[in-house]
Design a protein around this motif. Sequence first.
Motif, PDB file in Angstrom:
ATOM      1  N   SER A  41       0.832  -1.206   0.000  1.00  0.00           N
ATOM      2  CA  SER A  41       0.000   0.000   0.000  1.00  0.00           C
ATOM      3  C   SER A  41       0.867   1.257   0.000  1.00  0.00           C
ATOM      4  O   SER A  41       0.508   2.258  -0.627  1.00  0.00           O
ATOM      5  CB  SER A  41      -1.001   0.002   1.165  1.00  0.00           C
ATOM      6  OG  SER A  41      -0.444  -0.515   2.311  1.00  0.00           O
TER       7      SER A  41
ATOM      8  N   LEU B 189       0.601   4.201  -2.777  1.00  0.00           N
ATOM      9  CA  LEU B 189       0.397   5.605  -2.411  1.00  0.00           C
ATOM     10  C   LEU B 189       1.523   6.486  -2.942  1.00  0.00           C
ATOM     11  O   LEU B 189       1.300   7.634  -3.332  1.00  0.00           O
ATOM     12  CB  LEU B 189       0.282   5.735  -0.887  1.00  0.00           C
ATOM     13  CG  LEU B 189      -0.984   5.103  -0.280  1.00  0.00           C
ATOM     14  CD1 LEU B 189      -0.892   5.075   1.237  1.00  0.00           C
ATOM     15  CD2 LEU B 189      -2.229   5.871  -0.721  1.00  0.00           C
TER      16      LEU B 189
ATOM     17  N   ALA C 255       0.143  10.329  -2.871  1.00  0.00           N
ATOM     18  CA  ALA C 255      -0.860  10.629  -1.845  1.00  0.00           C
ATOM     19  C   ALA C 255      -0.200  10.953  -0.506  1.00  0.00           C
ATOM     20  O   ALA C 255      -0.173  10.145   0.416  1.00  0.00           O
ATOM     21  CB  ALA C 255      -1.814   9.441  -1.703  1.00  0.00           C
ATOM     22  N   THR C 256       0.359  12.152  -0.440  1.00  0.00           N
ATOM     23  CA  THR C 256       1.149  12.574   0.715  1.00  0.00           C
ATOM     24  C   THR C 256       0.407  12.422   2.047  1.00  0.00           C
ATOM     25  O   THR C 256       0.955  11.880   3.014  1.00  0.00           O
ATOM     26  CB  THR C 256       1.565  14.053   0.548  1.00  0.00           C
ATOM     27  OG1 THR C 256       2.098  14.189  -0.777  1.00  0.00           O
ATOM     28  CG2 THR C 256       2.616  14.431   1.547  1.00  0.00           C
ATOM     29  N   LYS C 257      -0.818  12.918   2.078  1.00  0.00           N
ATOM     30  CA  LYS C 257      -1.592  12.886   3.327  1.00  0.00           C
ATOM     31  C   LYS C 257      -1.726  11.467   3.872  1.00  0.00           C
ATOM     32  O   LYS C 257      -1.478  11.198   5.039  1.00  0.00           O
ATOM     33  CB  LYS C 257      -2.995  13.473   3.095  1.00  0.00           C
ATOM     34  CG  LYS C 257      -3.014  14.985   3.132  1.00  0.00           C
ATOM     35  CD  LYS C 257      -3.338  15.525   4.519  1.00  0.00           C
ATOM     36  CE  LYS C 257      -2.842  16.947   4.711  1.00  0.00           C
ATOM     37  NZ  LYS C 257      -3.417  17.920   3.755  1.00  0.00           N
ATOM     38  N   SER C 258      -2.143  10.552   2.999  1.00  0.00           N
ATOM     39  CA  SER C 258      -2.349   9.166   3.437  1.00  0.00           C
ATOM     40  C   SER C 258      -1.028   8.541   3.894  1.00  0.00           C
ATOM     41  O   SER C 258      -0.982   7.792   4.863  1.00  0.00           O
ATOM     42  CB  SER C 258      -2.920   8.328   2.292  1.00  0.00           C
ATOM     43  OG  SER C 258      -3.966   9.020   1.673  1.00  0.00           O
ATOM     44  N   LEU C 259       0.044   8.888   3.170  1.00  0.00           N
ATOM     45  CA  LEU C 259       1.345   8.344   3.555  1.00  0.00           C
ATOM     46  C   LEU C 259       1.724   8.804   4.962  1.00  0.00           C
ATOM     47  O   LEU C 259       2.184   8.015   5.784  1.00  0.00           O
ATOM     48  CB  LEU C 259       2.421   8.772   2.555  1.00  0.00           C
ATOM     49  CG  LEU C 259       2.444   7.992   1.238  1.00  0.00           C
ATOM     50  CD1 LEU C 259       3.384   8.659   0.240  1.00  0.00           C
ATOM     51  CD2 LEU C 259       2.874   6.549   1.477  1.00  0.00           C
ATOM     52  N   GLN C 260       1.509  10.097   5.212  1.00  0.00           N
ATOM     53  CA  GLN C 260       1.853  10.617   6.541  1.00  0.00           C
ATOM     54  C   GLN C 260       1.059   9.908   7.640  1.00  0.00           C
ATOM     55  O   GLN C 260       1.588   9.612   8.708  1.00  0.00           O
ATOM     56  CB  GLN C 260       1.605  12.129   6.593  1.00  0.00           C
ATOM     57  CG  GLN C 260       2.752  12.910   5.946  1.00  0.00           C
ATOM     58  CD  GLN C 260       2.488  14.381   5.866  1.00  0.00           C
ATOM     59  OE1 GLN C 260       1.354  14.800   5.598  1.00  0.00           O
ATOM     60  NE2 GLN C 260       3.519  15.184   6.085  1.00  0.00           N
ATOM     61  N   LYS C 261      -0.209   9.647   7.344  1.00  0.00           N
ATOM     62  CA  LYS C 261      -1.039   8.938   8.324  1.00  0.00           C
ATOM     63  C   LYS C 261      -0.473   7.552   8.612  1.00  0.00           C
ATOM     64  O   LYS C 261      -0.356   7.127   9.751  1.00  0.00           O
ATOM     65  CB  LYS C 261      -2.471   8.806   7.768  1.00  0.00           C
ATOM     66  CG  LYS C 261      -3.480   9.647   8.520  1.00  0.00           C
ATOM     67  CD  LYS C 261      -4.883   9.304   8.067  1.00  0.00           C
ATOM     68  CE  LYS C 261      -5.661  10.574   7.775  1.00  0.00           C
ATOM     69  NZ  LYS C 261      -6.823  10.362   6.926  1.00  0.00           N
ATOM     70  N   ILE C 262      -0.134   6.843   7.537  1.00  0.00           N
ATOM     71  CA  ILE C 262       0.425   5.489   7.709  1.00  0.00           C
ATOM     72  C   ILE C 262       1.726   5.543   8.494  1.00  0.00           C
ATOM     73  O   ILE C 262       1.965   4.755   9.406  1.00  0.00           O
ATOM     74  CB  ILE C 262       0.675   4.841   6.329  1.00  0.00           C
ATOM     75  CG1 ILE C 262      -0.661   4.491   5.665  1.00  0.00           C
ATOM     76  CG2 ILE C 262       1.525   3.583   6.471  1.00  0.00           C
ATOM     77  CD1 ILE C 262      -0.512   3.625   4.442  1.00  0.00           C
TER      78      ILE C 262
END
Lengths: 455, 455
Positions: free
Chosen positions: B13, B17, B22-29
Amino acid sequence: MMQKDKNVILADSIKRLLRRGATKSLQKIIKKTHAADLSLVFRELSKNNRLKMFNLMTDPEQKGVLLSELEESIFLELIAQLDLKVIVEIFENMAADDVVELLGYLEEELADAILEKMKNEDSLEVEHLMSYGEDTAGSIMVPDFIAIKENMGASDVISALQNDYADVEMPFYIYVVDEYGKLVGVCSLRQLVVVHPQKPLKEFMATDIVSVNTYTDREDVAEIVARYDYLAVPVVDDDNRLVGIVTVDDVIDIISEEATVDILKMAGVGEDYIETQTIFRGTRIRLPWLFTSFLGGLAAFFIIGGFEASLEKYAYLAAFIPVIMGMGGNIGTQSSTIVVRGIATGRINTRDLWSVVSKELAIGIILGLVYGLFIGVVAKIRFFSEPLSLQLSISVCLAVISSMSVAALVGSLVPMLFEKVNIDPAVATGPFVTTSVDIVSVYCYFMIATLLLGI
Amino acid sequence: MMQKDKNVILADSIKRLLRRGATKSLQKIIKKTHAADLSLVFRELSKNNRLKMFNLMTDPEQKGVLLSELEESIFLELIAQLDLKVIVEIFENMAADDVVELLGYLEEELADAILEKMKNEDSLEVEHLMSYGEDTAGSIMVPDFIAIKENMGASDVISALQNDYADVEMPFYIYVVDEYGKLVGVCSLRQLVVVHPQKPLKEFMATDIVSVNTYTDREDVAEIVARYDYLAVPVVDDDNRLVGIVTVDDVIDIISEEATVDILKMAGVGEDYIETQTIFRGTRIRLPWLFTSFLGGLAAFFIIGGFEASLEKYAYLAAFIPVIMGMGGNIGTQSSTIVVRGIATGRINTRDLWSVVSKELAIGIILGLVYGLFIGVVAKIRFFSEPLSLQLSISVCLAVISSMSVAALVGSLVPMLFEKVNIDPAVATGPFVTTSVDIVSVYCYFMIATLLLGI
């Protein structure tokens, strides 16, 4: 003073006291010596002296640790000399997971007899652990964990620790469970003292908790503890209910044992080989592992036999057999060792099969070129005056290149494929790779030589 | 779900990303993933993607753990892409012993530059640890220990723990020191809550405490922690003053690393071999280790060359070279592996040199007899009609016996002797033993055959 020297001195004085029959002094030494150190001394004692020492021990708990620390063969020999009653008393004072391990070494009959004589509560716990498969988290977990309901406030938790859990030797972590006993979080002692005393656990516990299942393989358990630097990992059942923990001291033993097993398998000595076994057992264990090598040797024999005509014409062809086999064998061992250990430590993933194998192949070809040229030059110089010396040296050079390339390819590919189909890659290595490389090397060499020399 | 599968899904995943940006989602992960897991994902990313991911990380502490967990080659590649300022900030947030380890991988110039830019208090601590030799307890110890004066009462100790030591993440043990800071005892949290609150530590602490010195070798430190099931071992200076502790999580890494180093040395791959290295570096590291094998092959070449007359008369003598070398080589590997691993795990003591070696020799002779007879019979059958077939089969049989006996002897004796004179026995094995066994085997074989066949 080094720990090692200390134990040598300890062993020497115990031996001296045993010769003198100085019972009182021996008992004093036993009392103040850790059972783990005594187990090292036991290695150096005779069978009779071991029994003498053991009978001088009075603390059943110390006896239990000693039994756990002894090597299998010494343990079995000692157990055979003990009364069933004595064994039962010791086992009743041991942690259930240690009892499971020791029972595993015994004949089933004796193990059953011991379990039958043990107090019901103790034997039930042992049998419960035994119901999980061998080498699973369930069989090595201990029940000494702290589990507290998520609604309890910080200060209540502290007093619960002091009252209900005062007998937990080392409060690794405080696990948090919901009303059904399901694992929902974890918190540290430190957090308890810094938050507001009334704050319930569920508001400050960590919820991203890593747990293992009762049937998780112990190697995977060890890997998790090592990766996250945990002191213990919680074990849950299929309903996510907390049923035990595996502690870091067991993980250390697992990591060391697994490394030993891998090393022994790679060397083709089986996985049970223990240094203290008798010559007879040692021979019996090693005999079948050498059989692969024997078959390989026979195959090479018949291959070379098929080229008898070439050999009769050019007898010195034989002189290159060792170097060609040796170079192939050694680079094959390098490749397979790197791959097997890489898989064991998680550095190599079978998903990267082709990149790993092609890299090994590339290294094999380069090293084959280097050493092939070396050996070709030696051949050319040695047989300078012979009519076909150039053809001979080219054959030898090509044979080394093909032998080393094939060896690096086989040495890396075989363990990767074995791992893919869930066969232990360590078994694949050692004799198996070496033997197949030998056969291929010899065949290529004589084929190339026969072609180039025009025999 | 298995931990392994979890990481495969995580890697997939993250890669997806990254492709999508998808910077935002990466930061969350990143935020919710343990750095140890991220390090596994990093292995599968390209150089650019690693940098991208790293720059998305905001917590310098998480970055520090990640750097510690990365393999050397990936770490060096990543560091080369980072600003000095970024590196310094991360290092300032790391434990000093981890900084020491990472600095050890860097070029001296860069390491000095980093130390210079670090806050004084941080760099001083690092330099202090670096002043102890590499691989010593001093270089891997941490200062996060609890040391309390021996006269303090139990309840005062508890409040000191809550106030002065609230930042000690895991209070492994409470160490007790005298007025000069010398280590005099140890006590557990559990003891504190069960004794009378006014009772001073010195009246209930355990005094038989095992400690190591700052210059104790890290392997010995690991051995002690493993033997006594400790969570940490105290490190003292020459005046017995407590200066640090080595914790069990570092010990796990040491045990696993030392096993890997031993395995790689035995396979003749050096100790620095890491799977992710480039083909060029991999080749360079492995090249010299194969040189022993090359020299051995040359020696065998000249030995066989000396028997050219025999070979011209009996060409099929050559056909037995592989089986004789193979059987000797394999049993030699068995013996040396058993001894090297036995020494490493403490099961074999060099004081027992003769009993270990004579047992191996006995096993070598027995196995030699078994396989020698096998091969002798095969030779007799194959060359039944030849005039000297009996002499030939006896020669082959004797050659196998002598090759396997010598191999078991050399394989066990060499590592024992090396250990005695403090050379690493793992280095002694692998190429060295195999090569010498090859030479001896070939020589014995041709000597025996020439004598018996009356050439």
